[in-house]
Design a protein around this motif. Structure first.
Motif, PDB file in Angstrom:
ATOM      1  N   PRO A   1      28.918  46.311  39.007  1.00  0.00           N
ATOM      2  CA  PRO A   1      29.982  46.355  38.001  1.00  0.00           C
ATOM      3  C   PRO A   1      29.882  45.158  37.052  1.00  0.00           C
ATOM      4  CG  PRO A   1      30.896  46.550  40.231  1.00  0.00           C
ATOM      5  CD  PRO A   1      29.436  46.292  40.376  1.00  0.00           C
ATOM      6  N   SER A   2      30.138  45.420  35.779  1.00  0.00           N
ATOM      7  CA  SER A   2      30.106  44.340  34.788  1.00  0.00           C
ATOM      8  C   SER A   2      31.315  43.421  34.993  1.00  0.00           C
ATOM      9  CB  SER A   2      30.152  44.932  33.386  1.00  0.00           C
ATOM     10  OG  SER A   2      31.422  45.539  33.191  1.00  0.00           O
ATOM     11  N   ASP A   3      31.309  42.278  34.310  1.00  0.00           N
ATOM     12  CA  ASP A   3      32.453  41.365  34.403  1.00  0.00           C
ATOM     13  C   ASP A   3      33.750  42.058  33.988  1.00  0.00           C
ATOM     14  OD1 ASP A   3      30.675  39.504  35.246  1.00  0.00           O
ATOM     15  OD2 ASP A   3      30.573  38.407  33.338  1.00  0.00           O
ATOM     16  N   ASP A   4      33.671  42.843  32.905  1.00  0.00           N
ATOM     17  CA  ASP A   4      34.845  43.593  32.435  1.00  0.00           C
ATOM     18  C   ASP A   4      35.372  44.521  33.517  1.00  0.00           C
ATOM     19  OD1 ASP A   4      34.842  42.556  30.002  1.00  0.00           O
ATOM     20  OD2 ASP A   4      34.245  44.392  28.912  1.00  0.00           O
ATOM     21  N   GLU A   5      34.421  45.215  34.130  1.00  0.00           N
ATOM     22  CA  GLU A   5      34.820  46.186  35.155  1.00  0.00           C
ATOM     23  C   GLU A   5      35.444  45.468  36.355  1.00  0.00           C
ATOM     24  OE1 GLU A   5      31.793  49.904  34.370  1.00  0.00           O
ATOM     25  OE2 GLU A   5      30.980  48.111  35.320  1.00  0.00           O
ATOM     26  N   MET A   6      34.889  44.309  36.685  1.00  0.00           N
ATOM     27  CA  MET A   6      35.474  43.568  37.814  1.00  0.00           C
ATOM     28  C   MET A   6      36.878  43.075  37.466  1.00  0.00           C
ATOM     29  SD  MET A   6      32.665  41.854  40.195  1.00  0.00           S
ATOM     30  CE  MET A   6      31.055  41.537  39.543  1.00  0.00           C
ATOM     31  N   GLU A   7      37.088  42.696  36.201  1.00  0.00           N
ATOM     32  CA  GLU A   7      38.444  42.309  35.778  1.00  0.00           C
ATOM     33  C   GLU A   7      39.420  43.465  35.970  1.00  0.00           C
ATOM     34  OE1 GLU A   7      39.935  39.414  34.953  1.00  0.00           O
ATOM     35  OE2 GLU A   7      37.997  38.764  35.760  1.00  0.00           O
ATOM     36  N   TRP A   8      38.961  44.638  35.539  1.00  0.00           N
ATOM     37  CA  TRP A   8      39.792  45.835  35.672  1.00  0.00           C
ATOM     38  C   TRP A   8      40.101  46.103  37.147  1.00  0.00           C
ATOM     39  CZ3 TRP A   8      39.303  50.696  37.944  1.00  0.00           C
ATOM     40  CH2 TRP A   8      40.168  51.699  37.497  1.00  0.00           C
ATOM     41  N   LEU A   9      39.069  45.977  37.982  1.00  0.00           N
ATOM     42  CA  LEU A   9      39.266  46.234  39.419  1.00  0.00           C
ATOM     43  C   LEU A   9      40.244  45.236  40.029  1.00  0.00           C
ATOM     44  CD1 LEU A   9      35.567  47.086  40.315  1.00  0.00           C
ATOM     45  CD2 LEU A   9      37.516  48.631  40.635  1.00  0.00           C
ATOM     46  N   SER A  10      40.144  43.979  39.605  1.00  0.00           N
ATOM     47  CA  SER A  10      41.066  43.022  40.237  1.00  0.00           C
ATOM     48  C   SER A  10      42.490  43.223  39.729  1.00  0.00           C
ATOM     49  CB  SER A  10      40.573  41.571  40.098  1.00  0.00           C
ATOM     50  OG  SER A  10      40.626  41.166  38.779  1.00  0.00           O
ATOM     51  N   ALA A  11      42.638  43.723  38.479  1.00  0.00           N
ATOM     52  CA  ALA A  11      43.993  44.030  37.998  1.00  0.00           C
ATOM     53  C   ALA A  11      44.573  45.248  38.718  1.00  0.00           C
ATOM     54  CB  ALA A  11      43.964  44.281  36.495  1.00  0.00           C
ATOM     55  N   LYS A  12      43.719  46.225  38.994  1.00  0.00           N
ATOM     56  CA  LYS A  12      44.207  47.452  39.642  1.00  0.00           C
ATOM     57  C   LYS A  12      44.377  47.269  41.153  1.00  0.00           C
ATOM     58  CE  LYS A  12      44.380  50.066  35.985  1.00  0.00           C
ATOM     59  NZ  LYS A  12      45.683  50.481  35.452  1.00  0.00           N
ATOM     60  N   TYR A  13      43.622  46.347  41.716  1.00  0.00           N
ATOM     61  CA  TYR A  13      43.696  46.110  43.170  1.00  0.00           C
ATOM     62  C   TYR A  13      43.990  44.641  43.437  1.00  0.00           C
ATOM     63  CZ  TYR A  13      41.751  50.785  43.691  1.00  0.00           C
ATOM     64  OH  TYR A  13      41.564  52.139  43.646  1.00  0.00           O
ATOM     65  N   PRO A  14      45.197  44.184  43.023  1.00  0.00           N
ATOM     66  CA  PRO A  14      45.488  42.751  43.139  1.00  0.00           C
ATOM     67  C   PRO A  14      45.490  42.249  44.584  1.00  0.00           C
ATOM     68  CG  PRO A  14      47.461  43.999  42.539  1.00  0.00           C
ATOM     69  CD  PRO A  14      46.315  44.947  42.451  1.00  0.00           C
ATOM     70  N   ASP A  15      45.732  43.152  45.544  1.00  0.00           N
ATOM     71  CA  ASP A  15      45.816  42.707  46.941  1.00  0.00           C
ATOM     72  C   ASP A  15      44.475  42.727  47.660  1.00  0.00           C
ATOM     73  OD1 ASP A  15      48.535  42.442  46.600  1.00  0.00           O
ATOM     74  OD2 ASP A  15      48.910  44.527  47.216  1.00  0.00           O
ATOM     75  N   SER A  16      43.466  43.319  47.051  1.00  0.00           N
ATOM     76  CA  SER A  16      42.236  43.463  47.825  1.00  0.00           C
ATOM     77  C   SER A  16      40.960  43.066  47.097  1.00  0.00           C
ATOM     78  CB  SER A  16      42.096  44.902  48.348  1.00  0.00           C
ATOM     79  OG  SER A  16      41.966  45.808  47.262  1.00  0.00           O
ATOM     80  N   PHE A  17      40.861  43.350  45.787  1.00  0.00           N
ATOM     81  CA  PHE A  17      39.539  43.225  45.169  1.00  0.00           C
ATOM     82  C   PHE A  17      39.019  41.790  45.154  1.00  0.00           C
ATOM     83  CE2 PHE A  17      36.373  42.896  41.815  1.00  0.00           C
ATOM     84  CZ  PHE A  17      35.475  43.850  42.267  1.00  0.00           C
ATOM     85  N   ASP A  18      39.827  40.856  44.635  1.00  0.00           N
ATOM     86  CA  ASP A  18      39.331  39.473  44.524  1.00  0.00           C
ATOM     87  C   ASP A  18      39.108  38.840  45.888  1.00  0.00           C
ATOM     88  OD1 ASP A  18      39.203  39.587  41.850  1.00  0.00           O
ATOM     89  OD2 ASP A  18      41.025  38.433  41.450  1.00  0.00           O
ATOM     90  N   LYS A  19      39.970  39.201  46.809  1.00  0.00           N
ATOM     91  CA  LYS A  19      39.886  38.571  48.122  1.00  0.00           C
ATOM     92  C   LYS A  19      38.691  39.080  48.928  1.00  0.00           C
ATOM     93  CE  LYS A  19      42.635  37.349  52.146  1.00  0.00           C
ATOM     94  NZ  LYS A  19      43.794  37.684  52.975  1.00  0.00           N
ATOM     95  N   TYR A  20      38.479  40.375  48.903  1.00  0.00           N
ATOM     96  CA  TYR A  20      37.472  40.944  49.813  1.00  0.00           C
ATOM     97  C   TYR A  20      36.191  41.416  49.122  1.00  0.00           C
ATOM     98  CZ  TYR A  20      41.407  40.955  53.023  1.00  0.00           C
ATOM     99  OH  TYR A  20      42.472  40.579  53.788  1.00  0.00           O
TER     100      TYR A  20
END
Lengths: 506, 89, 118
Positions: free
Chosen positions: A355-374
Motif C-alpha cells: 500500500p502507498s503512503d496515501d493508502e496507509m493514511e486512509w487505512l489508519s483513519a478507517k481503522y484507528p484501533d488496529s491499523f497503526d498498532k498492528y
C-alpha cells in the motif's frame, strides 16, 4: 354504439395462485415419499407446503418479460464498454486484481448456485418453492454467464483472466468459496436453502455486491457495474426467497428451530470467511475507495443483520453463534488476509503491491484501533525490504483450515498478536482450524470435512509431489505474467502505455 | 426500531419511484451513492403504484421495479397496488 | 451422526500420511511473529532430525523477520499440539513424537520488533 366490456383483470395474488395451483397434483403412480425422497432426512418437518408463498408472486410470463429487459440493458452497456475503450477508463489497472478474484472465486459460485437450485427445485415438495427455485436457478446461470461475458473484455487486454475455471478448482485462495459451495451442494435441500438462500443471499450478498458495485462505479469499471446491477436486480428476489423459506420452516413445526439455528450458525461463519476476501478488495484493491470493509460491515452486517435477527427472535431464533467473534474480528480480518495475499503473490493469478503512503493514511483513519498498532509496522518493514532490493516473499506454504480452507491467518479472539491455533484428533488423524467457528462446523459433521481437498497438502501428493513449477502449470498460472508484483507487470506497463496513447497523439 | 431499506439503481426510471417513496414515507432518508440510491426508513416503507403513476403520467406495474432493484431489507408484501417492507420490532 | 445423510456414511481422509511418498506434513508457527501470515507447512521425512529441521527449512523461512538472527534456539520455548514440550534436537522427528500434521509452535519472549505484544 357497443359498450366495450373490459374483462376484469386478475389480481397479483390470483395470477400467482393460478400459476402454481395446477402443478401441485397428488401423486398416484408412486408414493409422495418416492417422488420426493430427500425432504425428510435432514429432520425438518413440513405439514402444509401451501403455506409457503413467494411474496413477489412473480409469474412465469412476468419473469421472462423482466429478465429479457435486463439482458437487453446489460448487452447494450457491454457493447458500449467494448466499443469505447472501457478497459482504459479505469482509475488504475491494479483495480483489476479485485475483478480477477471475483471471476476466479465468486463467479463460479453463481454457477454452483444454479446447479443447486435446479436440484432443490426438484427435491422440494411444494409448488411455490419449486417455482421460486426454478427461477432462481435460471437467474444464477444468467449471472455466471453475464459475469464471464462482461469480464471477457478485460481478458483481451490483461493477464490473469484466462483460466478462471481451473483456478476456481485448483488454486488456493479460491478454495474458501469453492468449499463453501461444495459444502452447500452436498447438503440436503433445506440446508442448501439456509446456506445459499438465507446466509449467502440475505446476510452476505449485500456486503459482497453493493459496496463492490459502488466500488466499480467509483473506479470507472462500467462492465462490472453493469453485470453487478443486472445480477443484483435478481438478488432482492433471492433474499426474499431465503427469508420466506426460513420463516416457513420455523412456522411449520417448533421442532425445526434447533436444526435451523445450527445451520444459521454454520453458514454465517462459512460466509464470513468468504467475506475476508471481499474485505481485502474493499480495503486494499480499489484505487478509489468507496467505504471501508468495517463501514460496510457496520451497515450491512451489524445494523441490517441485527434487524433481521431481532425480527426472527419471535420464532426463537438468536443471532448466529459467531456473531460476537465476527464483530471483534472486523478490525483485523482484511489486513491479516491481505498480508498473506501479498507475501504469497508468486502463487496468485493476480498482482500484489505494498500500500502507498496515501493508502496507509486512509487505512489508519478507517481503522484507528488496529491499523497503526498492528499492521502498519509490518507493511513498513515489507516496504523497507523492497527498497533494499530484497522484496519479501514468503516461500513457506501455509497451513490451511480444514473447514474454510483459507490459510490460517486469523488471530485469537481478543489477541491480534497471536495466530488462532485449533486442532482436534478424529479417528487417529489430526485436523487444524482457523477458528472456533470452523472447528465446530467440522465437529458436527466430521465425515464430510475429512474429505476436504486442501490445495496445499495436495501439492505434495501425486501427481505434483511438491514441484512448484508443475503446480503452476496445473493451476494455469503463467509465472512472471499473471503473478507477482504489480509494479513492472505487463498489466501496469500496458495500461500506462495504452492510456498514454488514448489521451495524447504520441 | 429496526431500519428497513430499499436500494435502486440511479437512472431515469427510478427518479419517479424515489420521488414517490419520499412523498409516501415522510420518515424516509435518501442516500445517494455512486450509481445507486439507498432509502432507509424506520420499521416500515411503502411504495405505492398510484403515487408513481401520478408522477410518470402513465400506468405503472410495480413489478417493473424488479429491473432496477439492487437490494432491500425487511419482510416483503407485494400486491398490485403497493410493495411494503416491514420489520416486526 | 458424523454426517447428515440418508444412510450410514463413512469417508476416507484425503490427506493420509500414506499419500506423501514417505514424507509427512509438519506445521510450524512463531508466536507473535505475524510478518508470516500463517503457520508454515513443511513436507519432510520423519527421519530428519529435529536440529536438521530447525537449522535448515525453519531457519530459512523465518529469515525475513528482523528478530530471526537473534533467536537463540537453545532457550526457545516450544509447544506441540498447543502443549508445552521439550524437543530432543539430536532425535528424529519420529523419535520426537512429531506425527503427521503436528503443529509445532515456538516462543521467544522479549523478541518482538514488528508487533506490540499486549
Amino acid at each position: 354504439m357497443d359498450t366495450q366490456v373490459t374483462k376484469k383483470k386478475l389480481g397479483l395474488k390470483e395470477r400467482y395462485k393460478l400459476l402454481t395451483r395446477d402443478l401441485g397434483w397428488e401423486t398416484t403412480f408412486h408414493s409422495r415419499e418416492e417422488v420426493f425422497p430427500y425432504v425428510h432426512y435432514e429432520g425438518i418437518k413440513i405439514h402444509d407446503w401451501d403455506k409457503w408463498e413467494d411474496p413477489f408472486r412473480l409469474t412465469m410470463d412476468a419473469y421472462w418479460k423482466y429478465q429479457a429487459e435486463k439482458e437487453r440493458k446489460f448487452y447494450a452497456i457491454i457493447d458500449a464498454h467494448a466499443q469505447n475503450n472501457g478497459h482504459l477508463n479505469l482509475t488504475d489497472a491494479h483495480y483489476l486484481t479485485a475483478i480477477k478474484i471475483f471471476l476466479q472465486a465468486i463467479t463460479p459460485g453463481e454457477y454452483c448456485a444454479h446447479k443447486g437450485f435446479a436440484r432443490v427445485g426438484r427435491e422440494f415438495g411444494g409448488v411455490g418453492t419449486q417455482v421460486a427455485c426454478q427461477m432462481q436457478s435460471l437467474d444464477e446461470v444468467r449471472h455466471a454467464q453475464t459475469q464471464i461475458h462482461a469480464m471477457s473484455n478485460y481478458n483481451k487486454f490483461y493477464q490473469g483472466f484466462h483460466a478462471f475455471s481451473d483456478q476456481r478448482d485448483r488454486i488456493w485462495y479460491t478454495s474458501v468459496a469453492r468449499s463453501f459451495f461444495d459444502d452447500a451442494l452436498s447438503s440436503g435441500p433445506f440446508e442448501f436453502m439456509i446456506a445459499i438462500g438465507f446466509s449467502f443471499e440475505y446476510v452476505l450478498t449485500n456486503l459482497l455486491f453493493v459496496p463492490f458495485m459502488s466500488g466499480a462505479a467509483y473506479n470507472g469499471d462500467m462492465a462490472t457495474v453493469t453485470f453487478g446491477f443486472s445480477a443484483q436486480s435478481d438478488e432482492a428476489r433471492h433474499m426474499t426467497l431465503g427469508l420466506e423459506c426460513i420463516k416457513f420452516m420455523l412456522e411449520q413445526d417448533p421442532a425445526n428451530l434447533p436444526i435451523v439455528q445450527k445451520w444459521i450458525d454454520k453458514w454465517f461463519w462459512r460466509g464470513l470467511r468468504i467475506l475476508a476476501l471481499v474485505g481485502t478488495m474493499m480495503d486494499y484493491m480499489l484505487p478509489k475507495r468507496v467505504m471501508s470493509w468495517k463501514e460496510a460491515f457496520d451497515i450491512y452486517g451489524i445494523e441490517n443483520g441485527g434487524a433481521l435477527f431481532n425480527d426472527l427472535a419471535r420464532y426463537g431464533v438468536r443471532a448466529p453463534k459467531g456473531w460476537g467473534d465476527a464483530a471483534a474480528a472486523i478490525d483485523h480480518m482484511s489486513h491479516q488476509l491481505m498480508l498473506g495475499l501479498y507475501q504469497w503473490s508468486f502463487g496468485t493469478a493476480f498482482h500484489g503491491w505494498i500500500p502507498s503512503d496515501d493508502e496507509m493514511e486512509w487505512l489508519s483513519a478507517k481503522y484507528p484501533d488496529s491499523f497503526d498498532k498492528y499492521y502498519r509496522p509490518r507493511w513498513e518493514h515489507i516496504k523497507k525490504l523492497a527498497a533494499a532490493g530484497t522484496p519479501f516473499k514468503n516461500y513457506g506454504l501455509a497451513k490451511l483450515c480444514q473447514t474454510c480452507q483459507l490459510p490460517c491467518v486469523f488471530t485469537e479472539p481478543g489477541d491480534p498478536t497471536l495466530i488462532c491455533h485449533r486442532e482436534i484428533d478424529y479417528k487417529g488423524e489430526k485436523y487444524h482450524f482457523c477458528s472456533d467457528g470452523c472447528k465446530e462446523i467440522f465437529e458436527n459433521e466430521p465425515e464430510k470435512y475429512i474429505q476436504a481437498w486442501l490445495p496445499m497438502p495436495q501439492l505434495f501428493q501425486e501427481p505434483l509431489k511438491g514441484d512448484l513449477g508443475a503446480w503452476m502449470n496445473y493451476v494455469s498460472l503463467v509465472d512472471g505474467q499473471d503473478n507477482g508484483d504489480f509494479d513492472g507487470s505487463q498489466d501496469q506497463i500496458n495500461f500506462d502505455k495504452w492510456r498514454g496513447m488514448a489521451t495524447s497523439n504520441k | 426500531m429496526s431500519t428497513v431499506f430499499i436500494a435502486l439503481q440511479a437512472n431515469e426510471e427510478t427518479r419517479a419511484i424515489i420521488e414517490a417513496i419520499v412523498l409516501d414515507n415522510p420518515e424516509a432518508i435518501v442516500k445517494r451513492e455512486p450509481a445507486m440510491v439507498k432509502i432507509n426508513a424506520p420499521g416500515r416503507l411503502v411504495v405505492n403504484r398510484e403515487t408513481i403513476e401520478s408522477i410518470v403520467g402513465r400506468s405503472f406495474d410495480l413489478q417493473e421495479m424488479h429491473i432496477h432493484l439492487i437490494t432491500l431489507s425487511g419482510n416483503v408484501d407485494e400486491t398490485d397496488d403497493s410493495l411494503t417492507l416491514t420489520w416486526n420490532n | 451422526m458424523a454426517v447428515i445423510a440418508l444412510k450410514e456414511y463413512s469417508a476416507v481422509p484425503r490427506d493420509l500420511v500414506a499419500n506423501f511418498n514417505g514424507k509427512q506434513l509438519v506445521y510450524a508457527s512463531w508466536d507473535h511473529h505475524l510478518l508470516f501470515a500463517a503457520p508454515f507447512l513443511f513436507c519432510v521425512p520423519p527421519q530428519m532430525t529435529f536440529s536438521e529441521w530447525v537449522a535448515g527449512p525453519l531457519t530459512q523461512l523465518i529469515a525475513a523477520d528482523p528478530d530471526a538472527k537473534a533467536v537463540d534456539w537453545s532457550s526457545v520455548q516450544w509447544l506441540k499440539a498447543n502443549q508445552p514440550w521439550t524437543p530432543n534436537f539430536a532425535g528424529s522427528l519420529a523419535e520426537n513424537g512429531v506425527v503427521h500434521k503436528d503443529q509445532i509452535r515456538f516462543r521467544t519472549p522479549g523478541l518482538n520488533s514488528l508487533l506490540t505484544v499486549n
